[in-house]
Scaffold this motif. Structure first.
Motif, PDB file in Angstrom:
ATOM      1  N   ASP A  42     -18.815 -12.589 -19.817  1.00 45.37           N
ATOM      2  CA  ASP A  42     -17.514 -12.480 -20.478  1.00 45.37           C
ATOM      3  C   ASP A  42     -17.273 -11.071 -21.004  1.00 45.37           C
ATOM      4  OD1 ASP A  42     -16.961 -15.190 -20.007  1.00 45.37           O
ATOM      5  OD2 ASP A  42     -18.007 -15.798 -21.830  1.00 45.37           O
ATOM      6  N   LEU A  46     -14.277  -7.941 -19.417  1.00 44.76           N
ATOM      7  CA  LEU A  46     -13.356  -7.100 -20.177  1.00 44.76           C
ATOM      8  C   LEU A  46     -13.675  -5.615 -20.069  1.00 44.76           C
ATOM      9  CD1 LEU A  46     -13.093  -9.387 -23.306  1.00 44.76           C
ATOM     10  CD2 LEU A  46     -11.248  -8.902 -21.704  1.00 44.76           C
ATOM     11  N   THR A  47     -14.962  -5.274 -20.094  1.00 43.37           N
ATOM     12  CA  THR A  47     -15.347  -3.859 -20.131  1.00 43.37           C
ATOM     13  C   THR A  47     -15.600  -3.262 -18.758  1.00 43.37           C
ATOM     14  OG1 THR A  47     -17.731  -4.277 -20.289  1.00 43.37           O
ATOM     15  CG2 THR A  47     -16.474  -4.265 -22.359  1.00 43.37           C
ATOM     16  N   GLN A  57     -11.050  -5.301 -28.910  1.00 42.23           N
ATOM     17  CA  GLN A  57      -9.982  -5.656 -27.973  1.00 42.23           C
ATOM     18  C   GLN A  57      -8.668  -5.761 -28.723  1.00 42.23           C
ATOM     19  OE1 GLN A  57     -10.538  -9.450 -26.045  1.00 42.23           O
ATOM     20  NE2 GLN A  57      -8.474  -9.495 -25.220  1.00 42.23           N
ATOM     21  N   ALA A  60      -4.692  -6.121 -23.930  1.00 38.51           N
ATOM     22  CA  ALA A  60      -5.361  -5.732 -22.689  1.00 38.51           C
ATOM     23  C   ALA A  60      -6.003  -4.361 -22.800  1.00 38.51           C
ATOM     24  CB  ALA A  60      -4.373  -5.763 -21.525  1.00 38.51           C
ATOM     25  N   ILE A  62      -9.226  -2.227 -24.290  1.00 37.06           N
ATOM     26  CA  ILE A  62     -10.614  -2.425 -24.696  1.00 37.06           C
ATOM     27  C   ILE A  62     -11.154  -1.079 -25.181  1.00 37.06           C
ATOM     28  CG2 ILE A  62     -12.889  -3.208 -23.979  1.00 37.06           C
ATOM     29  CD1 ILE A  62     -10.636  -5.354 -23.774  1.00 37.06           C
ATOM     30  N   ILE A 229     -10.409 -13.573 -23.271  1.00 37.84           N
ATOM     31  CA  ILE A 229     -10.074 -13.183 -21.901  1.00 37.84           C
ATOM     32  C   ILE A 229      -8.659 -13.639 -21.552  1.00 37.84           C
ATOM     33  CG2 ILE A 229     -10.661 -13.629 -19.471  1.00 37.84           C
ATOM     34  CD1 ILE A 229     -13.616 -13.625 -20.364  1.00 37.84           C
ATOM     35  N   ALA A 232      -6.229 -11.199 -22.984  1.00 34.02           N
ATOM     36  CA  ALA A 232      -6.122 -10.004 -22.144  1.00 34.02           C
ATOM     37  C   ALA A 232      -5.281 -10.273 -20.907  1.00 34.02           C
ATOM     38  CB  ALA A 232      -7.516  -9.525 -21.753  1.00 34.02           C
ATOM     39  N   ASP A 287      -9.516  -7.115 -13.437  1.00 32.32           N
ATOM     40  CA  ASP A 287     -10.553  -8.135 -13.365  1.00 32.32           C
ATOM     41  C   ASP A 287      -9.919  -9.460 -12.938  1.00 32.32           C
ATOM     42  OD1 ASP A 287     -13.434  -9.005 -14.316  1.00 32.32           O
ATOM     43  OD2 ASP A 287     -12.023 -10.493 -15.117  1.00 32.32           O
ATOM     44  N   ALA A 290      -9.506 -11.387 -16.349  1.00 37.51           N
ATOM     45  CA  ALA A 290      -8.838 -10.751 -17.480  1.00 37.51           C
ATOM     46  C   ALA A 290      -7.583  -9.979 -17.094  1.00 37.51           C
ATOM     47  CB  ALA A 290      -9.813  -9.815 -18.196  1.00 37.51           C
ATOM     48  N   LEU A 293      -6.325  -4.052 -17.158  1.00 39.25           N
ATOM     49  CA  LEU A 293      -6.889  -3.593 -18.427  1.00 39.25           C
ATOM     50  C   LEU A 293      -6.917  -2.079 -18.491  1.00 39.25           C
ATOM     51  CD1 LEU A 293     -10.025  -5.891 -18.174  1.00 39.25           C
ATOM     52  CD2 LEU A 293      -8.179  -6.274 -19.805  1.00 39.25           C
TER      53      LEU A 293
END
Length: 307
Positions: A42, A46-47, A57, A60, A62, A229, A232, A287, A290, A293
């Motif tokens: 998870d 995001l990263t 976060q 969207a 990060i 998530i 995002a 992603d 997600a 981003l």
């Protein structure tokens, strides 16, 4: 203001730094607990690869590394300030020393075998070994415990010399330097109290720590990783500020690049370079879970390369 989501776990020293800054700023935030060791599916969603704890976060967007998180929170809520005008330079320099030299010595002292045994008491069998193996894989520095203890004692005396004169390191109010110096000492006192005798020789440091702890950690509400998530995926990255592109690498905006930490936790994040300012990099990536981003990194301490 879009809600703040901190991805962290309770015993992470750097996460405690971020939590304390949120308290200093009197901010409300959502709390997502992440694993302390890999795998972190998870987190990576995001990263894009960055696996250090914590990260922040906002929709969207990060933000990686507590140095950048502090800058973001300062922008969102300028008062009370982390960077008093007369301390802008020295507070950042001191914070960088605390997040590197002080942190390395303190954690090498903190995680000696008897402390690790106490820290992981009550955890499933093999948890301590898994944590140690994970940190070795991250490339975390491991000074000899006796050398680390000697350095830590010296650093504590130097901090004591500062807070004997003031309530906080540089005066009557805390600044970013206080929070950077505090978190590895908090770990000694709260997470491995079996090692906390080292603090008893510097009572002024303990009093300073009490003053920082009294600031609190803001107002936190729990949020699941999947819900973060989903947040995002339902958002779009914020428009980038019209800051000057600072090219130090001969890599044009729009190039496919990777960014990774210089030291421990060097897993890269890959994406399109959409900003490179004086202080930070921004990558655009997509992603499957997600969505689209922007992942932001500070320039100091990170390496940019063509991917």
């Amino acid at each position: 203001m879009t809600e703040l989501i901190l991805h962290h776990y309770p015993a992470s020293p750097f996460a405690h730094k971020a939590r304390c800054v949120l308290g200093f700023k009197r901010l409300a935030w959502r709390s997502v607990i992440v694993p302390s060791v890999m795998p972190k599916p998870d987190v990576v969603a995001l990263t894009g690869g960055y696996r250090r704890t914590p990260f922040l976060q906002i929709g969207a967007d990060i933000y990686c590394d507590t140095a950048l998180i502090c800058d973001v929170l300062e922008h969102l809520r300028p008062e009370p300030t982390l960077y008093p005008p007369h301390l802008k330079g020295v507070s950042r320099v001191f914070a960088q020393w605390a997040d590197t030299m002080l942190f390395t010595a303190a954690m090498a002292y903190n995680l000696q075998p008897r402390a690790a045994e106490a820290l992981f008491a009550g955890f499933p069998e093999g948890a301590a070994q898994a944590f140690s193996a994970d940190r070795r894989a991250m490339g975390m520095a491991h000074p000899h415990p006796q050398d680390a203890a000697a350095a830590y004692r010296s650093y504590l005396r130097r901090i004591a010399n500062m807070v004997e004169e003031h309530d906080f390191l540089f005066g009557s109010e805390p600044c970013v330097a206080d929070f950077a110096a505090y978190h590895p000492l908090w770990f000694t006192r709260q997470c491995v109290p079996v090692m906390a005798d080292i603090l008893s020789a510097t009572p002024a440091v303990l009093e300073w720590m009490d003053r920082l702890a009294a600031l609190g950690q803001g107002r936190a509400e729990k949020l699941s990783a999947q819900d973060a998530i989903t947040v995002a995926a339902g958002a779009v990255p914020q428009p980038l500020l019209p800051e000057v592109f600072q090219d130090e690498h001969g890599i044009a905006l729009g190039s496919h690049v990777s960014i990774a930490a210089e030291s421990f936790g060097t897993e890269p994040t890959v994406g399109l370079l959409v900003a490179a300012t004086r202080t930070r990099y921004t990558l655009a990536r997509t992603d499957p879970r997600a969505g689209d981003l922007h992942v932001h990194f500070p320039r100091i301490g990170y390496v940019l390369r063509p991917a």
